[in-house]
Design a protein around this motif. Structure first.
Motif, PDB file in Angstrom:
ATOM      1  N   PHE A 132     -27.164   5.887  35.218  1.00  0.00           N
ATOM      2  CA  PHE A 132     -26.017   7.183  34.681  1.00  0.00           C
ATOM      3  C   PHE A 132     -24.910   6.675  33.882  1.00  0.00           C
ATOM      4  O   PHE A 132     -24.493   7.411  32.922  1.00  0.00           O
ATOM      5  N   GLY A 133     -24.397   5.535  34.330  1.00  0.00           N
ATOM      6  CA  GLY A 133     -23.439   4.855  33.672  1.00  0.00           C
ATOM      7  C   GLY A 133     -23.518   4.518  32.188  1.00  0.00           C
ATOM      8  O   GLY A 133     -22.867   4.872  31.141  1.00  0.00           O
ATOM      9  N   ASP A 134     -24.760   4.031  32.000  1.00  0.00           N
ATOM     10  CA  ASP A 134     -25.270   3.706  30.669  1.00  0.00           C
ATOM     11  C   ASP A 134     -25.415   5.088  29.728  1.00  0.00           C
ATOM     12  O   ASP A 134     -25.070   4.966  28.860  1.00  0.00           O
ATOM     13  N   ARG A 135     -25.884   6.088  30.372  1.00  0.00           N
ATOM     14  CA  ARG A 135     -25.975   7.439  29.795  1.00  0.00           C
ATOM     15  C   ARG A 135     -24.709   7.831  29.262  1.00  0.00           C
ATOM     16  O   ARG A 135     -24.560   8.154  28.143  1.00  0.00           O
ATOM     17  N   MET A 136     -23.876   7.783  30.287  1.00  0.00           N
ATOM     18  CA  MET A 136     -22.146   8.235  29.769  1.00  0.00           C
ATOM     19  C   MET A 136     -21.695   7.240  28.672  1.00  0.00           C
ATOM     20  O   MET A 136     -21.089   8.074  27.888  1.00  0.00           O
ATOM     21  N   ALA A 137     -22.021   5.948  28.789  1.00  0.00           N
ATOM     22  CA  ALA A 137     -21.285   5.318  28.017  1.00  0.00           C
ATOM     23  C   ALA A 137     -21.939   5.481  26.441  1.00  0.00           C
ATOM     24  O   ALA A 137     -21.297   5.520  25.416  1.00  0.00           O
ATOM     25  N   ASP A 138     -23.292   5.669  26.525  1.00  0.00           N
ATOM     26  CA  ASP A 138     -23.780   6.142  25.085  1.00  0.00           C
ATOM     27  C   ASP A 138     -23.512   7.438  24.731  1.00  0.00           C
ATOM     28  O   ASP A 138     -23.328   7.788  23.423  1.00  0.00           O
ATOM     29  N   LEU A 173     -16.314   2.928  30.718  1.00  0.00           N
ATOM     30  CA  LEU A 173     -15.846   4.153  29.971  1.00  0.00           C
ATOM     31  C   LEU A 173     -14.333   3.765  29.531  1.00  0.00           C
ATOM     32  O   LEU A 173     -13.835   3.923  28.574  1.00  0.00           O
ATOM     33  N   ILE A 174     -13.417   3.097  30.575  1.00  0.00           N
ATOM     34  CA  ILE A 174     -12.269   2.585  30.049  1.00  0.00           C
ATOM     35  C   ILE A 174     -12.032   1.869  29.073  1.00  0.00           C
ATOM     36  O   ILE A 174     -11.183   2.097  28.033  1.00  0.00           O
ATOM     37  N   GLY A 175     -12.952   0.739  28.957  1.00  0.00           N
ATOM     38  CA  GLY A 175     -13.073   0.028  27.531  1.00  0.00           C
ATOM     39  C   GLY A 175     -13.263   0.742  26.208  1.00  0.00           C
ATOM     40  O   GLY A 175     -12.429   0.453  25.482  1.00  0.00           O
ATOM     41  N   ARG A 176     -13.929   1.712  26.291  1.00  0.00           N
ATOM     42  CA  ARG A 176     -14.375   2.549  25.358  1.00  0.00           C
ATOM     43  C   ARG A 176     -13.182   3.525  25.029  1.00  0.00           C
ATOM     44  O   ARG A 176     -12.607   3.618  23.755  1.00  0.00           O
ATOM     45  N   PRO A 198      -2.911   0.495  31.348  1.00  0.00           N
ATOM     46  CA  PRO A 198      -3.002   1.342  32.095  1.00  0.00           C
ATOM     47  C   PRO A 198      -3.463   2.792  31.943  1.00  0.00           C
ATOM     48  O   PRO A 198      -4.069   3.384  32.638  1.00  0.00           O
ATOM     49  N   ARG A 199      -3.399   3.124  30.650  1.00  0.00           N
ATOM     50  CA  ARG A 199      -3.392   4.441  30.243  1.00  0.00           C
ATOM     51  C   ARG A 199      -4.949   4.880  30.087  1.00  0.00           C
ATOM     52  O   ARG A 199      -5.502   6.057  30.725  1.00  0.00           O
ATOM     53  N   PRO A 200      -5.753   4.130  29.592  1.00  0.00           N
ATOM     54  CA  PRO A 200      -7.119   4.455  29.613  1.00  0.00           C
ATOM     55  C   PRO A 200      -7.808   4.624  30.859  1.00  0.00           C
ATOM     56  O   PRO A 200      -8.423   5.596  31.225  1.00  0.00           O
TER      57      PRO A 200
END
Length: 203
Positions: free
Chosen positions: A71-77, A140-143, A155-157
């Protein structure tokens, strides 16, 4: 693999196999119970050997919790696929479109709720679920940091991603508590519309 690069065929094949195994296993868990279902039974139902099963998941617990990795991979993609000039909050809302099928489809929702009960009633699964949820947000934070031109330490992301997930949970709880005659995405739009995010570049 850097953001935006296509997923290699081997990795796509692996994800498909993991998704199929997860689906087969969920059917067995719901029929026989989590504890009573063995890896051997799951492998046999999926038409593979126990050894092949372990190529995809190190254990039965990993199979249950592994769906959160997928699920996380799908969200990142999905986030990678959004236009670079799109406001981050709008991108997060569009990323959450991949959750709609899990909520709107009655059969899928019933299965997910049953699996959630298994996770919540099994202490080791609960602990690992929380770890996986954190991993999804970190992805997602890194992106989001990259889109805003902010360093990973800013901290904002994390605040943006955390707020988006809080909105998702609030919308889901509200929708499930309703008569469900109105579409879930309307709830999600309304909840996320109450939050204003400043697209602040790096100082």
């Amino acid at each position: 693999m850097s953001h935006g690069e296509p997923v290699p065929i081997r990795e796509r094949t692996r994800r498909l196999a993991q998704t199929e195994l997860t689906s087969v296993a969920q059917d067995l868990f719901l029929e026989h119970g989590y504890e009573a279902t063995t890896v051997e039974q799951i492998a046999a139902a999926a038409g593979m050997s126990k050894r092949t099963f372990f190529r995809y998941f190190p254990s039965k617990d990993d199979l249950v919790i592994g769906k959160y990795d997928l699920f996380g991979d799908r969200m990142a993609d999905a986030l990678d696929a959004r236009p670079a000039d799109e406001p981050v909050w709008e991108s997060m809302r569009r990323v959450f479109d991949i959750t709609l099928d899990y909520v709107r489809d009655d059969q899928q929702r019933a299965r997910n709720e049953a699996m959630d009960r298994i996770v919540q009633s099994t202490p080791q699964l609960t602990a690992r679920y929380l770890e996986k949820l954190q991993r999804v947000q970190v992805l997602l934070i890194g992106r989001v940091a990259g889109r805003l031109g902010l360093p990973p330490s800013d901290p904002r992301p994390a605040a943006i991603v955390g707020a988006a997930f809080a909105c998702l949970q609030a919308a889901r709880a509200s929708w499930l508590g309703s008569d469900q005659s109105a579409p879930f995405d309307g709830y999600l739009d309304r909840v996320m519309g109450t939050v204003t995010v400043a697209e602040t570049p790096a100082d």
